[in-house]
Design a protein around this motif. Structure first.
Motif, PDB file in Angstrom:
ATOM      1  N   THR A  93       0.813  -1.214   0.000  1.00 43.48           N
ATOM      2  CA  THR A  93       0.000   0.000   0.000  1.00 43.48           C
ATOM      3  C   THR A  93       0.848   1.267   0.000  1.00 43.48           C
ATOM      4  OG1 THR A  93      -0.182  -0.078   2.414  1.00 43.48           O
ATOM      5  CG2 THR A  93      -1.961  -1.104   1.129  1.00 43.48           C
ATOM      6  N   GLY A  94       2.166   1.116  -0.085  1.00 47.70           N
ATOM      7  CA  GLY A  94       3.051   2.270  -0.193  1.00 47.70           C
ATOM      8  C   GLY A  94       3.333   2.987   1.110  1.00 47.70           C
ATOM      9  N   GLN A  95       3.169   2.326   2.239  1.00 49.19           N
ATOM     10  CA  GLN A  95       3.404   2.964   3.527  1.00 49.19           C
ATOM     11  C   GLN A  95       4.813   2.733   4.061  1.00 49.19           C
ATOM     12  OE1 GLN A  95       0.338   1.746   6.208  1.00 49.19           O
ATOM     13  NE2 GLN A  95      -1.289   2.472   4.879  1.00 49.19           N
ATOM     14  N   VAL A  96       5.667   2.066   3.268  1.00 52.67           N
ATOM     15  CA  VAL A  96       7.041   1.801   3.678  1.00 52.67           C
ATOM     16  C   VAL A  96       7.957   2.808   2.996  1.00 52.67           C
ATOM     17  CG1 VAL A  96       8.922   0.121   3.591  1.00 52.67           C
ATOM     18  CG2 VAL A  96       6.603  -0.637   4.056  1.00 52.67           C
ATOM     19  N   ASP A  97       8.797   3.456   3.787  1.00 54.00           N
ATOM     20  CA  ASP A  97       9.785   4.394   3.264  1.00 54.00           C
ATOM     21  C   ASP A  97      10.892   3.594   2.577  1.00 54.00           C
ATOM     22  OD1 ASP A  97      11.412   6.539   2.729  1.00 54.00           O
ATOM     23  OD2 ASP A  97      12.046   6.827   4.818  1.00 54.00           O
ATOM     24  N   GLN A  98      11.036   3.750   1.283  1.00 57.54           N
ATOM     25  CA  GLN A  98      12.007   2.967   0.515  1.00 57.54           C
ATOM     26  C   GLN A  98      13.447   3.252   0.920  1.00 57.54           C
ATOM     27  OE1 GLN A  98      11.127   0.562  -1.655  1.00 57.54           O
ATOM     28  NE2 GLN A  98       8.983   0.978  -1.238  1.00 57.54           N
ATOM     29  N   SER A  99      13.718   4.406   1.504  1.00 58.61           N
ATOM     30  CA  SER A  99      15.091   4.751   1.874  1.00 58.61           C
ATOM     31  C   SER A  99      15.588   3.944   3.078  1.00 58.61           C
ATOM     32  CB  SER A  99      15.194   6.248   2.182  1.00 58.61           C
ATOM     33  OG  SER A  99      14.432   6.565   3.326  1.00 58.61           O
ATOM     34  N   VAL A 100      14.707   3.362   3.853  1.00 60.78           N
ATOM     35  CA  VAL A 100      15.139   2.579   5.012  1.00 60.78           C
ATOM     36  C   VAL A 100      15.406   1.116   4.667  1.00 60.78           C
ATOM     37  CG1 VAL A 100      13.958   4.076   6.653  1.00 60.78           C
ATOM     38  CG2 VAL A 100      12.800   2.047   5.785  1.00 60.78           C
ATOM     39  N   LEU A 101      15.097   0.712   3.445  1.00 64.85           N
ATOM     40  CA  LEU A 101      15.295  -0.677   3.047  1.00 64.85           C
ATOM     41  C   LEU A 101      16.723  -0.892   2.565  1.00 64.85           C
ATOM     42  CD1 LEU A 101      12.011  -1.323   1.050  1.00 64.85           C
ATOM     43  CD2 LEU A 101      12.495  -1.890   3.423  1.00 64.85           C
ATOM     44  N   ASP A 102      17.372  -1.951   3.050  1.00 63.82           N
ATOM     45  CA  ASP A 102      18.704  -2.306   2.561  1.00 63.82           C
ATOM     46  C   ASP A 102      18.604  -3.021   1.221  1.00 63.82           C
ATOM     47  OD1 ASP A 102      20.021  -1.262   4.744  1.00 63.82           O
ATOM     48  OD2 ASP A 102      19.926  -3.137   5.868  1.00 63.82           O
ATOM     49  N   ALA A 103      17.650  -3.925   1.107  1.00 63.10           N
ATOM     50  CA  ALA A 103      17.411  -4.671  -0.122  1.00 63.10           C
ATOM     51  C   ALA A 103      15.902  -4.733  -0.340  1.00 63.10           C
ATOM     52  CB  ALA A 103      17.982  -6.078  -0.017  1.00 63.10           C
ATOM     53  N   ASP A 104      15.502  -4.716  -1.596  1.00 66.42           N
ATOM     54  CA  ASP A 104      14.078  -4.718  -1.914  1.00 66.42           C
ATOM     55  C   ASP A 104      13.773  -5.861  -2.874  1.00 66.42           C
ATOM     56  OD1 ASP A 104      11.460  -4.111  -2.203  1.00 66.42           O
ATOM     57  OD2 ASP A 104      11.759  -2.152  -3.127  1.00 66.42           O
ATOM     58  N   GLU A 105      13.700  -7.075  -2.340  1.00 67.56           N
ATOM     59  CA  GLU A 105      13.432  -8.239  -3.178  1.00 67.56           C
ATOM     60  C   GLU A 105      11.981  -8.288  -3.643  1.00 67.56           C
ATOM     61  OE1 GLU A 105      14.684  -8.898   0.028  1.00 67.56           O
ATOM     62  OE2 GLU A 105      16.778  -9.224  -0.449  1.00 67.56           O
ATOM     63  N   LEU A 106      11.093  -7.676  -2.903  1.00 67.98           N
ATOM     64  CA  LEU A 106       9.681  -7.737  -3.241  1.00 67.98           C
ATOM     65  C   LEU A 106       9.347  -6.895  -4.470  1.00 67.98           C
ATOM     66  CD1 LEU A 106       7.057  -9.022  -2.364  1.00 67.98           C
ATOM     67  CD2 LEU A 106       6.682  -7.114  -0.819  1.00 67.98           C
ATOM     68  N   ALA A 107      10.152  -5.872  -4.769  1.00 67.72           N
ATOM     69  CA  ALA A 107       9.877  -5.015  -5.926  1.00 67.72           C
ATOM     70  C   ALA A 107       9.941  -5.818  -7.224  1.00 67.72           C
ATOM     71  CB  ALA A 107      10.863  -3.857  -5.967  1.00 67.72           C
ATOM     72  N   GLU A 108      10.910  -6.725  -7.328  1.00 75.44           N
ATOM     73  CA  GLU A 108      11.025  -7.553  -8.531  1.00 75.44           C
ATOM     74  C   GLU A 108       9.801  -8.452  -8.695  1.00 75.44           C
ATOM     75  OE1 GLU A 108      14.639  -9.712  -8.111  1.00 75.44           O
ATOM     76  OE2 GLU A 108      15.851  -7.898  -7.880  1.00 75.44           O
ATOM     77  N   GLN A 109       9.364  -9.053  -7.613  1.00 71.94           N
ATOM     78  CA  GLN A 109       8.206  -9.935  -7.679  1.00 71.94           C
ATOM     79  C   GLN A 109       6.952  -9.153  -8.065  1.00 71.94           C
ATOM     80  OE1 GLN A 109       7.350 -12.046  -4.070  1.00 71.94           O
ATOM     81  NE2 GLN A 109       5.468 -12.919  -4.882  1.00 71.94           N
ATOM     82  N   LEU A 110       6.773  -7.969  -7.504  1.00 73.21           N
ATOM     83  CA  LEU A 110       5.608  -7.151  -7.852  1.00 73.21           C
ATOM     84  C   LEU A 110       5.653  -6.705  -9.308  1.00 73.21           C
ATOM     85  CD1 LEU A 110       5.213  -4.996  -4.635  1.00 73.21           C
ATOM     86  CD2 LEU A 110       3.804  -6.903  -5.382  1.00 73.21           C
ATOM     87  N   ALA A 111       6.843  -6.394  -9.812  1.00 70.80           N
ATOM     88  CA  ALA A 111       6.970  -6.003 -11.218  1.00 70.80           C
ATOM     89  C   ALA A 111       6.593  -7.170 -12.136  1.00 70.80           C
ATOM     90  CB  ALA A 111       8.395  -5.536 -11.501  1.00 70.80           C
ATOM     91  N   ARG A 112       7.013  -8.387 -11.795  1.00 71.49           N
ATOM     92  CA  ARG A 112       6.641  -9.563 -12.590  1.00 71.49           C
ATOM     93  C   ARG A 112       5.143  -9.796 -12.553  1.00 71.49           C
ATOM     94  NH1 ARG A 112      11.474 -12.472 -10.415  1.00 71.49           N
ATOM     95  NH2 ARG A 112      10.073 -12.822  -8.683  1.00 71.49           N
ATOM     96  N   GLU A 113       4.525  -9.629 -11.375  1.00 71.88           N
ATOM     97  CA  GLU A 113       3.079  -9.807 -11.273  1.00 71.88           C
ATOM     98  C   GLU A 113       2.331  -8.776 -12.114  1.00 71.88           C
ATOM     99  OE1 GLU A 113       1.982  -9.751  -7.171  1.00 71.88           O
ATOM    100  OE2 GLU A 113       3.080 -11.587  -6.715  1.00 71.88           O
ATOM    101  N   GLU A 114       2.824  -7.553 -12.129  1.00 76.16           N
ATOM    102  CA  GLU A 114       2.194  -6.501 -12.958  1.00 76.16           C
ATOM    103  C   GLU A 114       2.316  -6.845 -14.445  1.00 76.16           C
ATOM    104  OE1 GLU A 114       0.370  -3.785 -12.310  1.00 76.16           O
ATOM    105  OE2 GLU A 114       0.353  -4.449 -10.212  1.00 76.16           O
ATOM    106  N   GLN A 115       3.451  -7.358 -14.868  1.00 73.25           N
ATOM    107  CA  GLN A 115       3.639  -7.756 -16.252  1.00 73.25           C
ATOM    108  C   GLN A 115       2.698  -8.900 -16.613  1.00 73.25           C
ATOM    109  OE1 GLN A 115       7.779  -8.643 -16.666  1.00 73.25           O
ATOM    110  NE2 GLN A 115       8.383  -6.479 -16.834  1.00 73.25           N
ATOM    111  N   ASP A 116       2.558  -9.865 -15.719  1.00 72.86           N
ATOM    112  CA  ASP A 116       1.664 -10.996 -15.965  1.00 72.86           C
ATOM    113  C   ASP A 116       0.207 -10.554 -16.079  1.00 72.86           C
ATOM    114  OD1 ASP A 116       3.825 -12.676 -15.983  1.00 72.86           O
ATOM    115  OD2 ASP A 116       3.515 -13.404 -13.927  1.00 72.86           O
TER     116      ASP A 116
END
Length: 121
Positions: free
Chosen positions: A95-118
């Motif tokens: 829902t976009g409530q996580v500040d991206q600057s505090v994340l060391d790694a963002d593995e979930l972004a790749e999975q969400l991008a694949r789901e959007e493409q599908d």
């Protein structure tokens, strides 16, 4: 010193430590700013505090039925709280409530991008 006296002292220490950890978790919930930090403080110290309090109560009660019930409560807490915290974290991220600057790694972004493409296909 008898077993009962030792159990009473250990029980008091466990209850005190459990209550302090639960208090720290509550203060952290109020003081921390972002969702991921709050999720962490509601899961880890709160569950450890509860388990310590249950150990303290178990040492006071000492009945087999009572201890079995306390063990069941501890097991259910240890099984459900991490799953609930994970789901809260995923929901906050999606829902976009996580500040991206505090994340060391963002593995979930790749999975969400694949789901959007599908979904687009």
């Amino acid at each position: 010193m008898s077993w009962g006296a030792v159990a009473d002292v250990v029980s008091a220490l466990c209850l005190l430590a459990g209550c302090l950890l639960t208090l720290v978790a509550a203060i952290g919930l109020l003081r921390l700013s972002d969702v991921l930090a709050r999720m962490h403080t509601t899961a880890k110290p709160q569950v450890l505090g509860l388990v310590l309090a249950l150990v303290g109560v178990g040492l006071q009660l000492r009945g087999a039925t009572d201890v079995a019930m306390l063990v069941a409560i501890a097991v259910f807490q240890l099984l459900t709280v991490p799953v609930a915290a994970h789901l809260v974290g995923r929901a906050a991220y999606r829902t976009g409530q996580v500040d991206q600057s505090v994340l060391d790694a963002d593995e979930l972004a790749e999975q969400l991008a694949r789901e959007e493409q599908d979904r687009a296909r």
